[in-house]
Design an enzyme around this catalytic site. Structure first.
Site, PDB file in Angstrom:
ATOM      1  CG  ASN A  50      -0.466  -0.277   2.519  1.00  0.00           C
ATOM      2  OD1 ASN A  50       0.549  -0.950   2.675  1.00  0.00           O
ATOM      3  ND2 ASN A  50      -1.123   0.238   3.546  1.00  0.00           N
ATOM      4  CD  GLU A  52      -1.587   4.655   4.561  1.00  0.00           C
ATOM      5  OE1 GLU A  52      -1.086   5.490   5.350  1.00  0.00           O
ATOM      6  OE2 GLU A  52      -2.304   3.716   4.946  1.00  0.00           O
ATOM      7  CB  CYS A  61      -5.184  -1.427  -1.724  1.00  0.00           C
ATOM      8  SG  CYS A  61      -6.502  -0.624  -0.816  1.00  0.00           S
ATOM      9  CD  GLU A  63      -5.362  -6.021  -1.323  1.00  0.00           C
ATOM     10  OE1 GLU A  63      -4.778  -4.928  -1.169  1.00  0.00           O
ATOM     11  OE2 GLU A  63      -6.183  -6.483  -0.506  1.00  0.00           O
ATOM     12  CB  CYS A  96     -10.935  -2.280   0.204  1.00  0.00           C
ATOM     13  SG  CYS A  96     -10.249  -1.678  -1.343  1.00  0.00           S
ATOM     14  CB  CYS A  99      -8.681  -4.429  -3.866  1.00  0.00           C
ATOM     15  SG  CYS A  99      -7.454  -3.142  -3.522  1.00  0.00           S
TER      16      CYS A  99
HETATM   17  N1  THU Z   1      -5.258  -1.628   2.541  1.00  0.00           N
HETATM   18  C1  THU Z   1      -4.652  -2.453   1.617  1.00  0.00           C
HETATM   19  O1  THU Z   1      -3.581  -2.132   1.086  1.00  0.00           O
HETATM   20  N2  THU Z   1      -5.266  -3.623   1.320  1.00  0.00           N
HETATM   21  C2  THU Z   1      -6.390  -4.087   1.931  1.00  0.00           C
HETATM   22  O2  THU Z   1      -6.823  -5.210   1.625  1.00  0.00           O
HETATM   23  C3  THU Z   1      -7.080  -3.277   2.931  1.00  0.00           C
HETATM   24  C4  THU Z   1      -6.531  -1.922   3.165  1.00  0.00           C
HETATM   25  C5  THU Z   1      -4.554  -0.396   2.941  1.00  0.00           C
HETATM   26  C6  THU Z   1      -5.161   0.909   2.538  1.00  0.00           C
HETATM   27  C7  THU Z   1      -4.584   1.833   3.595  1.00  0.00           C
HETATM   28  O3  THU Z   1      -3.275   2.222   3.205  1.00  0.00           O
HETATM   29  C8  THU Z   1      -4.447   0.961   4.831  1.00  0.00           C
HETATM   30  O4  THU Z   1      -4.467  -0.374   4.355  1.00  0.00           O
HETATM   31  C9  THU Z   1      -5.563   1.169   5.854  1.00  0.00           C
HETATM   32  O5  THU Z   1      -6.801   1.063   5.275  1.00  0.00           O
END
Ligand code: THU
Length: 139
Positions: A50, A52, A61, A63, A96, A99
């Site tokens: 991920n 941000e 994310c 994925e 999520c 994704c």
């Molecule tokens: N996130 C992912 O990278 N994958 C997931 O399956 C769920 C959430 C990330 C997004 C954000 O950077 C952090 O996790 C918190 O939501």
């Protein structure tokens, strides 16, 4: 090799790569690292983490990072063998909705998506179809 042995072999190949990817996450806002590892048809592993942003909605994310990287490397949609998603701060990570929709477009319906948190006994091997039943698919 039985299907379950095959799945176990894919999982064991990809889990260390997903863990390594999670260690590269840029997540100063949530402190919630996630790593993904995608296995191509040829057996190459593509990692994603991920990434941000202070403008929170721009976050990508793990994925989607892995899937978009794979496409940019010339891999064909729906050609992948499996994906592992790893998040150490929850017992079990659940991808999520955004994704899941991207998975429907880029992974085969029966592609295994192993989801792993800090509780190994909670690990799930969902298929893409199980993750987003009745999805809006390519027209
Ligand atoms: N996130 C992912 O990278 N994958 C997931 O399956 C769920 C959430 C990330 C997004 C954000 O950077 C952090 O996790 C918190 O939501």
């Amino acid at each position: 090799m039985s299907r379950s042995n095959e799945l176990q072999a894919l999982f064991e190949r990809l889990l260390p790569e997903a863990i390594a990817a999670s260690q590269k996450a840029w997540c100063p806002h949530s402190d919630f690292p996630v790593g993904a590892a995608l296995l191509t048809a040829e057996g190459e592993v593509i990692q994603g983490c991920n990434v941000e942003n202070v403008s929170y909605g721009l976050t990508n994310c793990a994925e989607r990072t892995a899937l978009f990287t794979a496409i940019c490397q010339g891999e064909k949609p729906k050609s992948f063998q499996a994906m592992v998603v790893y998040a150490p701060k929850v017992a079990l990570i659940s991808p999520c909705g955004a994704c899941r929709q991207v998975m429907v477009e880029l992974l085969a319906k029966d592609c295994p998506v192993f989801c792993v948190g800090h509780d190994a006994s909670a690990t799930r091997d969902w298929t893409v179809e199980q993750l987003l039943p009745g999805a809006f698919d390519a027209f």
